[in-house]
Design a protein around this motif. Sequence first.
Motif, PDB file in Angstrom:
ATOM      1  N   MET A 170      -4.592  16.819  14.921  1.00 57.81           N
ATOM      2  CA  MET A 170      -3.519  17.374  14.113  1.00 57.81           C
ATOM      3  C   MET A 170      -2.824  16.276  13.312  1.00 57.81           C
ATOM      4  SD  MET A 170      -0.772  20.084  15.357  1.00 57.81           S
ATOM      5  CE  MET A 170       0.256  20.910  14.228  1.00 57.81           C
ATOM      6  N   GLN A 171      -2.696  15.118  13.892  1.00 64.08           N
ATOM      7  CA  GLN A 171      -2.049  13.998  13.208  1.00 64.08           C
ATOM      8  C   GLN A 171      -2.774  13.596  11.920  1.00 64.08           C
ATOM      9  OE1 GLN A 171       0.790  13.055  14.256  1.00 64.08           O
ATOM     10  NE2 GLN A 171       1.214  11.000  13.576  1.00 64.08           N
ATOM     11  N   PRO A 172      -4.131  13.408  11.925  1.00 65.13           N
ATOM     12  CA  PRO A 172      -4.814  13.017  10.700  1.00 65.13           C
ATOM     13  C   PRO A 172      -4.658  14.040   9.574  1.00 65.13           C
ATOM     14  CG  PRO A 172      -6.244  12.606  12.576  1.00 65.13           C
ATOM     15  CD  PRO A 172      -5.044  13.356  13.080  1.00 65.13           C
ATOM     16  N   GLN A 173      -4.601  15.332   9.937  1.00 70.38           N
ATOM     17  CA  GLN A 173      -4.427  16.359   8.919  1.00 70.38           C
ATOM     18  C   GLN A 173      -3.066  16.214   8.233  1.00 70.38           C
ATOM     19  OE1 GLN A 173      -4.793  20.276  10.518  1.00 70.38           O
ATOM     20  NE2 GLN A 173      -6.180  20.907   8.881  1.00 70.38           N
ATOM     21  N   ALA A 174      -2.006  15.928   8.991  1.00 69.54           N
ATOM     22  CA  ALA A 174      -0.674  15.745   8.417  1.00 69.54           C
ATOM     23  C   ALA A 174      -0.661  14.537   7.484  1.00 69.54           C
ATOM     24  CB  ALA A 174       0.364  15.583   9.520  1.00 69.54           C
ATOM     25  N   LEU A 175      -1.333  13.462   7.896  1.00 73.12           N
ATOM     26  CA  LEU A 175      -1.417  12.282   7.039  1.00 73.12           C
ATOM     27  C   LEU A 175      -2.160  12.597   5.754  1.00 73.12           C
ATOM     28  CD1 LEU A 175      -2.148   9.257   9.395  1.00 73.12           C
ATOM     29  CD2 LEU A 175      -0.262   9.512   7.808  1.00 73.12           C
ATOM     30  N   THR A 176      -3.241  13.312   5.859  1.00 74.72           N
ATOM     31  CA  THR A 176      -4.025  13.669   4.686  1.00 74.72           C
ATOM     32  C   THR A 176      -3.191  14.508   3.725  1.00 74.72           C
ATOM     33  OG1 THR A 176      -6.021  13.642   6.028  1.00 74.72           O
ATOM     34  CG2 THR A 176      -6.168  14.733   3.912  1.00 74.72           C
ATOM     35  N   SER A 177      -2.447  15.441   4.254  1.00 80.60           N
ATOM     36  CA  SER A 177      -1.591  16.285   3.423  1.00 80.60           C
ATOM     37  C   SER A 177      -0.503  15.454   2.743  1.00 80.60           C
ATOM     38  CB  SER A 177      -0.961  17.384   4.284  1.00 80.60           C
ATOM     39  OG  SER A 177      -0.052  18.123   3.520  1.00 80.60           O
ATOM     40  N   ALA A 178       0.098  14.539   3.489  1.00 74.06           N
ATOM     41  CA  ALA A 178       1.135  13.667   2.926  1.00 74.06           C
ATOM     42  C   ALA A 178       0.535  12.744   1.862  1.00 74.06           C
ATOM     43  CB  ALA A 178       1.800  12.848   4.026  1.00 74.06           C
ATOM     44  N   ASP A 179      -0.653  12.203   2.163  1.00 73.94           N
ATOM     45  CA  ASP A 179      -1.322  11.336   1.192  1.00 73.94           C
ATOM     46  C   ASP A 179      -1.654  12.104  -0.079  1.00 73.94           C
ATOM     47  OD1 ASP A 179      -1.133   9.201   2.902  1.00 73.94           O
ATOM     48  OD2 ASP A 179      -3.209   9.328   3.604  1.00 73.94           O
ATOM     49  N   ARG A 180      -2.119  13.343   0.101  1.00 74.75           N
ATOM     50  CA  ARG A 180      -2.453  14.168  -1.055  1.00 74.75           C
ATOM     51  C   ARG A 180      -1.201  14.445  -1.894  1.00 74.75           C
ATOM     52  NH1 ARG A 180      -4.375  18.966   1.122  1.00 74.75           N
ATOM     53  NH2 ARG A 180      -5.640  17.693   2.480  1.00 74.75           N
ATOM     54  N   SER A 181      -0.093  14.748  -1.238  1.00 71.10           N
ATOM     55  CA  SER A 181       1.163  15.002  -1.947  1.00 71.10           C
ATOM     56  C   SER A 181       1.616  13.753  -2.709  1.00 71.10           C
ATOM     57  CB  SER A 181       2.259  15.421  -0.967  1.00 71.10           C
ATOM     58  OG  SER A 181       1.944  16.653  -0.394  1.00 71.10           O
ATOM     59  N   PHE A 182       1.484  12.605  -2.058  1.00 69.39           N
ATOM     60  CA  PHE A 182       1.893  11.366  -2.726  1.00 69.39           C
ATOM     61  C   PHE A 182       0.977  11.063  -3.911  1.00 69.39           C
ATOM     62  CE2 PHE A 182       2.162   6.755  -3.338  1.00 69.39           C
ATOM     63  CZ  PHE A 182       3.528   6.669  -3.596  1.00 69.39           C
ATOM     64  N   SER A 183      -0.302  11.308  -3.757  1.00 71.90           N
ATOM     65  CA  SER A 183      -1.244  11.100  -4.873  1.00 71.90           C
ATOM     66  C   SER A 183      -0.878  11.984  -6.057  1.00 71.90           C
ATOM     67  CB  SER A 183      -2.679  11.404  -4.438  1.00 71.90           C
ATOM     68  OG  SER A 183      -3.101  10.452  -3.501  1.00 71.90           O
ATOM     69  N   GLU A 184      -0.476  13.206  -5.776  1.00 73.20           N
ATOM     70  CA  GLU A 184      -0.046  14.109  -6.842  1.00 73.20           C
ATOM     71  C   GLU A 184       1.221  13.592  -7.514  1.00 73.20           C
ATOM     72  OE1 GLU A 184       0.296  17.918  -4.930  1.00 73.20           O
ATOM     73  OE2 GLU A 184      -1.868  18.076  -4.619  1.00 73.20           O
ATOM     74  N   LEU A 185       2.148  13.072  -6.717  1.00 75.42           N
ATOM     75  CA  LEU A 185       3.383  12.504  -7.256  1.00 75.42           C
ATOM     76  C   LEU A 185       3.055  11.328  -8.179  1.00 75.42           C
ATOM     77  CD1 LEU A 185       6.724  12.014  -5.616  1.00 75.42           C
ATOM     78  CD2 LEU A 185       5.601   9.956  -6.405  1.00 75.42           C
ATOM     79  N   VAL A 186       2.161  10.455  -7.745  1.00 76.48           N
ATOM     80  CA  VAL A 186       1.755   9.304  -8.562  1.00 76.48           C
ATOM     81  C   VAL A 186       1.105   9.790  -9.851  1.00 76.48           C
ATOM     82  CG1 VAL A 186       0.209   7.307  -8.700  1.00 76.48           C
ATOM     83  CG2 VAL A 186       1.532   7.705  -6.619  1.00 76.48           C
ATOM     84  N   ALA A 187       0.186  10.730  -9.745  1.00 78.05           N
ATOM     85  CA  ALA A 187      -0.503  11.234 -10.939  1.00 78.05           C
ATOM     86  C   ALA A 187       0.492  11.829 -11.933  1.00 78.05           C
ATOM     87  CB  ALA A 187      -1.541  12.277 -10.531  1.00 78.05           C
ATOM     88  N   GLU A 188       1.489  12.521 -11.428  1.00 76.37           N
ATOM     89  CA  GLU A 188       2.476  13.165 -12.301  1.00 76.37           C
ATOM     90  C   GLU A 188       3.373  12.159 -13.024  1.00 76.37           C
ATOM     91  OE1 GLU A 188       6.269  16.225 -11.917  1.00 76.37           O
ATOM     92  OE2 GLU A 188       4.793  16.157 -10.303  1.00 76.37           O
ATOM     93  N   HIS A 189       3.709  11.060 -12.365  1.00 75.15           N
ATOM     94  CA  HIS A 189       4.704  10.131 -12.904  1.00 75.15           C
ATOM     95  C   HIS A 189       4.135   8.789 -13.368  1.00 75.15           C
ATOM     96  CE1 HIS A 189       7.992  12.746 -11.738  1.00 75.15           C
ATOM     97  NE2 HIS A 189       7.365  12.935 -10.589  1.00 75.15           N
ATOM     98  N   GLN A 190       2.850   8.561 -13.169  1.00 75.78           N
ATOM     99  CA  GLN A 190       2.273   7.248 -13.446  1.00 75.78           C
ATOM    100  C   GLN A 190       2.424   6.822 -14.904  1.00 75.78           C
ATOM    101  OE1 GLN A 190      -1.747   6.778 -12.131  1.00 75.78           O
ATOM    102  NE2 GLN A 190      -1.679   4.570 -12.377  1.00 75.78           N
ATOM    103  N   ASP A 191       2.103   7.678 -15.843  1.00 75.68           N
ATOM    104  CA  ASP A 191       2.208   7.298 -17.260  1.00 75.68           C
ATOM    105  C   ASP A 191       3.639   6.932 -17.626  1.00 75.68           C
ATOM    106  OD1 ASP A 191      -0.489   7.643 -17.654  1.00 75.68           O
ATOM    107  OD2 ASP A 191      -0.297   9.659 -18.518  1.00 75.68           O
ATOM    108  N   MET A 192       4.587   7.728 -17.161  1.00 76.00           N
ATOM    109  CA  MET A 192       5.999   7.463 -17.452  1.00 76.00           C
ATOM    110  C   MET A 192       6.422   6.111 -16.883  1.00 76.00           C
ATOM    111  SD  MET A 192       9.323   7.582 -15.791  1.00 76.00           S
ATOM    112  CE  MET A 192       9.085   8.618 -14.383  1.00 76.00           C
TER     113      MET A 192
END
Length: 185
Positions: free
Chosen positions: A1-23
């Motif tokens: 269960m722990q690795p799944q939570a990390l993967t979800s958090a990592d995925r969310s952070f990757s989305e945050l980076v993708a959204e704001h990286q150019d700015m």
Amino acid sequence: MQPQALTSADRSFSELVAEHQDMVVNTCYRFVFNREDAEDLAQEVFIEVYRSLDKFREESKLSTWIYRIAVTKSLDHLRKLKRKKRFSSLKRVIGIDDPADSIPAPSDDNPADALVGKERISVLQNALDALPDNQKTAFLLSKQDGYSNQEIADILQTTIPAVESLIHRAKKNLQSRLERHYRSN
């Protein structure tokens, strides 16, 4: 269960980076005028965002908070460069050569055009660098990034009248510096 939570958090952070990286990269570039430095600073910004995300209090928009971190990292970088320049000058005075002086300049198709373009960029960068940090930041946020005075006030954690004053003084200071430069040349 722990690795799944990390993967979800990592995925969310990757989305945050993708959204704001150019700015973030563009914001850093407007301060440092160097693409590689801007990209390095953007990485530092997102490391800071990752480490501090749990401290984000949602008193402002997430993008405003990230922008504030980018501005702070960029200004810190410029302060470090100024210290290095002072140290480099001291080394030249005491007779130690700067190894960067021996690196050849990149070639361009039309050296005269490249020189004029570089000179204009250099003049503008010097004029911007001579501004106090708060004026420079307010001016760049307004004129380069198109932020409203309210958004700038949120980023700088100040009032709208203070932002208006900073932008006005920045314009006057830039105009004065640029006029002096071109009058003397």
